[in-house]
Write a protein that holds these residues in place. Structure first.
Motif, mmCIF file in Angstrom:
data_model
loop_
_atom_site.group_PDB
_atom_site.id
_atom_site.type_symbol
_atom_site.label_atom_id
_atom_site.label_comp_id
_atom_site.label_asym_id
_atom_site.label_seq_id
_atom_site.Cartn_x
_atom_site.Cartn_y
_atom_site.Cartn_z
ATOM 1 N N GLY A 60 0.831 -1.191 0.000
ATOM 2 C CA GLY A 60 0.000 0.000 0.000
ATOM 3 C C GLY A 60 0.869 1.245 0.000
ATOM 4 N N LEU A 61 0.420 2.270 -0.687
ATOM 5 C CA LEU A 61 1.121 3.546 -0.760
ATOM 6 C C LEU A 61 0.191 4.637 -0.272
ATOM 7 N N ASP A 62 0.654 5.401 0.718
ATOM 8 C CA ASP A 62 -0.055 6.600 1.155
ATOM 9 C C ASP A 62 0.531 7.752 0.345
ATOM 10 N N LYS A 63 -0.256 8.329 -0.554
ATOM 11 C CA LYS A 63 0.247 9.355 -1.466
ATOM 12 C C LYS A 63 0.542 10.673 -0.754
ATOM 13 N N VAL A 64 -0.065 10.892 0.403
ATOM 14 C CA VAL A 64 0.164 12.137 1.128
ATOM 15 C C VAL A 64 1.524 12.116 1.809
ATOM 16 N N GLU A 77 -10.090 -12.688 5.527
ATOM 17 C CA GLU A 77 -9.909 -11.717 6.607
ATOM 18 C C GLU A 77 -9.651 -10.327 6.035
ATOM 19 N N SER A 78 -9.657 -9.344 6.928
ATOM 20 C CA SER A 78 -9.477 -7.950 6.526
ATOM 21 C C SER A 78 -8.315 -7.326 7.280
ATOM 22 N N VAL A 79 -7.777 -6.266 6.693
ATOM 23 C CA VAL A 79 -6.735 -5.479 7.336
ATOM 24 C C VAL A 79 -7.043 -4.004 7.062
ATOM 25 N N GLU A 80 -6.673 -3.153 7.998
ATOM 26 C CA GLU A 80 -6.884 -1.719 7.825
ATOM 27 C C GLU A 80 -5.597 -1.071 7.361
ATOM 28 N N PHE A 81 -5.726 -0.232 6.361
ATOM 29 C CA PHE A 81 -4.605 0.539 5.834
ATOM 30 C C PHE A 81 -5.098 1.970 5.692
ATOM 31 N N GLY A 82 -4.678 2.837 6.608
ATOM 32 C CA GLY A 82 -5.189 4.203 6.625
ATOM 33 C C GLY A 82 -6.688 4.169 6.866
ATOM 34 N N ALA A 83 -7.431 4.806 5.990
ATOM 35 C CA ALA A 83 -8.886 4.828 6.102
ATOM 36 C C ALA A 83 -9.541 3.688 5.319
ATOM 37 N N LEU A 84 -8.728 2.778 4.780
ATOM 38 C CA LEU A 84 -9.260 1.672 3.978
ATOM 39 C C LEU A 84 -9.332 0.397 4.797
ATOM 40 N N THR A 85 -10.339 -0.406 4.521
ATOM 41 C CA THR A 85 -10.426 -1.767 5.030
ATOM 42 C C THR A 85 -10.359 -2.679 3.821
ATOM 43 N N ILE A 86 -9.311 -3.500 3.743
ATOM 44 C CA ILE A 86 -9.076 -4.366 2.585
ATOM 45 C C ILE A 86 -9.374 -5.798 2.989
ATOM 46 N N THR A 87 -10.254 -6.446 2.245
ATOM 47 C CA THR A 87 -10.607 -7.841 2.494
ATOM 48 C C THR A 87 -10.143 -8.678 1.314
ATOM 49 N N ALA A 88 -9.367 -9.723 1.608
ATOM 50 C CA ALA A 88 -8.881 -10.642 0.573
ATOM 51 C C ALA A 88 -9.859 -11.808 0.472
ATOM 52 N N GLN A 89 -10.394 -12.034 -0.717
ATOM 53 C CA GLN A 89 -11.360 -13.106 -0.923
ATOM 54 C C GLN A 89 -10.743 -14.347 -1.564
ATOM 55 N N TYR A 90 -9.712 -14.150 -2.403
ATOM 56 C CA TYR A 90 -9.147 -15.281 -3.159
ATOM 57 C C TYR A 90 -7.822 -14.845 -3.752
#
Length: 154
Positions: A60-64, A77-90
């Motif tokens: 992940g890249l935070d552009k700011v 499962e999910s992980v939080e990156f900044g204000a994003l919640t990313i869920t890996a399905q496959y």
């Protein structure tokens, strides 16, 4: 005389295999069988050459702030990156003897707050396949964050 000359010219132009037509079906090759042999889904005793993974590796890249972070997400499962919640399905990775490719199905939700720090319903900003070899093909389009696939591990 003209009819004989035309037939003779036509016979000379045809390849030898087409000049004498054999009407015996057993002697003719089955065109359908040769086409079916080229179809990878119909090859006998040939399954998928790769196995689904259990962990997706993302960057992940935070552009700011211009900072990157690598993280691993177990499938489902999910992980939080900044204000994003990313869920890996496959995820799936091809074996090294084939053309290299790693791909994953991800869902990304942009979490929102009401201004006082209380989470409200987030917005789904991405749901789809990402490919490691072509990160620009199906990118996450977000003003602050970029996310792309690095690997898929068993």
């Amino acid at each position: 005389m003209m009819r004989f000359f035309t037939a003779l010219t036509l016979a000379a132009c045809l390849p030898l295999g087409l000049q004498a037509q054999d009407n015996d079906p057993a002697s003719r090759p089955d065109a359908g069988a040769s086409l079916r042999g080229d179809d990878p889904d119909l090859r006998a005793n040939r399954g998928l050459s790769s196995r689904p993974g259990s962990i997706v590796v993302l960057r992940g890249l935070d552009k700011v702030t211009a900072r990157t972070r690598d993280f691993e997400i177990p499938i489902g499962e999910s992980v939080e990156f900044g204000a994003l919640t990313i869920t890996a399905q496959y995820c799936r990775k091809r074996p090294p003897e084939e053309t290299p490719e790693t791909y994953a199905f991800l869902q990304v939700v942009d979490r929102r707050t009401d201004g006082f720090g209380v989470d409200i319903a987030g917005e789904m900003v991405y749901s789809g396949w990402m490919f490691a070899s072509r990160p620009a093909q199906n990118p996450l389009e977000h003003a602050i964050y970029d996310v792309w696939v690095l690997d898929c591990r068993p």
